[in-house]
Design a protein around this motif. Sequence first.
Motif, mmCIF file in Angstrom:
data_model
loop_
_atom_site.group_PDB
_atom_site.id
_atom_site.type_symbol
_atom_site.label_atom_id
_atom_site.label_comp_id
_atom_site.label_asym_id
_atom_site.label_seq_id
_atom_site.Cartn_x
_atom_site.Cartn_y
_atom_site.Cartn_z
ATOM 1 N N ALA A 32 -8.264 -0.643 -2.113
ATOM 2 C CA ALA A 32 -8.097 0.551 -1.375
ATOM 3 C C ALA A 32 -7.657 1.780 -3.227
ATOM 4 O O ALA A 32 -7.913 2.774 -1.806
ATOM 5 N N LEU A 33 -6.772 1.301 -3.316
ATOM 6 C CA LEU A 33 -6.024 2.757 -3.943
ATOM 7 C C LEU A 33 -7.371 3.082 -5.635
ATOM 8 O O LEU A 33 -6.955 4.267 -4.905
ATOM 9 N N LEU A 70 -2.626 -7.956 -1.778
ATOM 10 C CA LEU A 70 -2.375 -7.260 -3.389
ATOM 11 C C LEU A 70 -3.694 -6.550 -3.942
ATOM 12 O O LEU A 70 -3.253 -5.519 -4.435
ATOM 13 N N GLY A 71 -4.733 -7.799 -4.467
ATOM 14 C CA GLY A 71 -5.262 -7.487 -4.518
ATOM 15 C C GLY A 71 -6.556 -6.534 -3.747
ATOM 16 O O GLY A 71 -7.369 -5.355 -4.474
ATOM 17 N N GLY A 72 -6.450 -6.872 -2.621
ATOM 18 C CA GLY A 72 -7.005 -5.887 -1.599
ATOM 19 C C GLY A 72 -6.632 -4.616 -1.381
ATOM 20 O O GLY A 72 -7.131 -3.135 -1.752
ATOM 21 N N LEU A 129 0.920 -1.302 -0.158
ATOM 22 C CA LEU A 129 -0.148 0.362 -0.077
ATOM 23 C C LEU A 129 0.686 1.277 0.039
ATOM 24 O O LEU A 129 0.512 2.341 -1.011
ATOM 25 N N ASN A 130 2.255 1.611 0.763
ATOM 26 C CA ASN A 130 2.651 2.397 0.460
ATOM 27 C C ASN A 130 3.392 2.667 -0.548
ATOM 28 O O ASN A 130 3.589 3.463 -1.052
ATOM 29 N N ILE A 141 1.457 2.813 -11.496
ATOM 30 C CA ILE A 141 1.988 2.628 -11.447
ATOM 31 C C ILE A 141 1.032 1.018 -10.298
ATOM 32 O O ILE A 141 1.310 0.593 -9.753
ATOM 33 N N ASN A 142 0.048 1.369 -10.801
ATOM 34 C CA ASN A 142 -0.753 0.323 -10.303
ATOM 35 C C ASN A 142 -1.142 -0.566 -11.261
ATOM 36 O O ASN A 142 -1.777 -1.615 -11.341
ATOM 37 N N ASP A 143 -0.252 -0.496 -12.655
ATOM 38 C CA ASP A 143 -0.162 -1.698 -13.807
ATOM 39 C C ASP A 143 0.969 -2.504 -12.967
ATOM 40 O O ASP A 143 1.093 -3.478 -12.783
#
Length: 276
Positions: free
Chosen positions: A206-207, A200-202, A108-109, A125-127
Amino acid sequence: MVTQSWLYDAMIYMYALSLLFYFSDFARANRSAKRMGTGLLSFVWILQTVYLCMSIFGHVSQWALSRSDVLFLFSWLLVAISLGVNRFFRIELFVFFINVLGFAILALNIFGNPHVTPTLKGWNINDELLFIHITMAIGSYAAFTVAAIFSGMYLFLHRQLKEKQFSPNMMRLPSLEKIEEYTYFAIIVGAPLLLLALSLGGVWIALEGNKDLFWDPKVINSVFVLAAYTFYLFQHHSLRVSGNKLAAWNLAAFLIVVINFVVSNLVSGFHQWIWM
């Protein structure tokens, strides 16, 4: 301070690998796996320490820590606590789960930090977060597929032996004990990989800021998959269920994997990419 994400990607994969070793130690009392897990986790902690010092030192004149620093510090503390517990106590499952939380917070960070730039051009970055999530999920599915094949072999060989039907092909198969051992090993690799993929999916959800995605059919069915294999491990580790019953349960669990991979993707709100 802008940082290339491949440095963090390496840390994430190293962190995940250490957790696989820790889970292997819990499941099979494997001291060498524990040493490997401890070594990798210690290296992750050292990397976190170096980055945290550099980050805080970079704005030492400011009295308040940024959100990124707070999350990184929290993840760093969880790793430090787990290493301390691992050194003085034998609570492998506690070490594993506290580090699953630390793993999710670290992700998350990293992927919520605007100063981290993607490694590949054209990606955001989400990719990269999705890429790591997908590779871990596919790795877990591969392990479950291997386990299912071994379970099918176990049931076939068990029936042949029970009916005393011997053949040259049957004699080329491993023993029932070996097949059960291979199945168990595949699942203790697949189950923690799926747990890390879900974490990681969570983080990705969240993002994205869309909490409704937590109720997506794909997400819910993935939780059922994890629960099915967790119950398999519980039966194997604590209940001492017979091998043929475990094999039958494993095949039933793999049916949920197939449903998860095929049916859920057809009705999922954000997993249609598989069929593109």
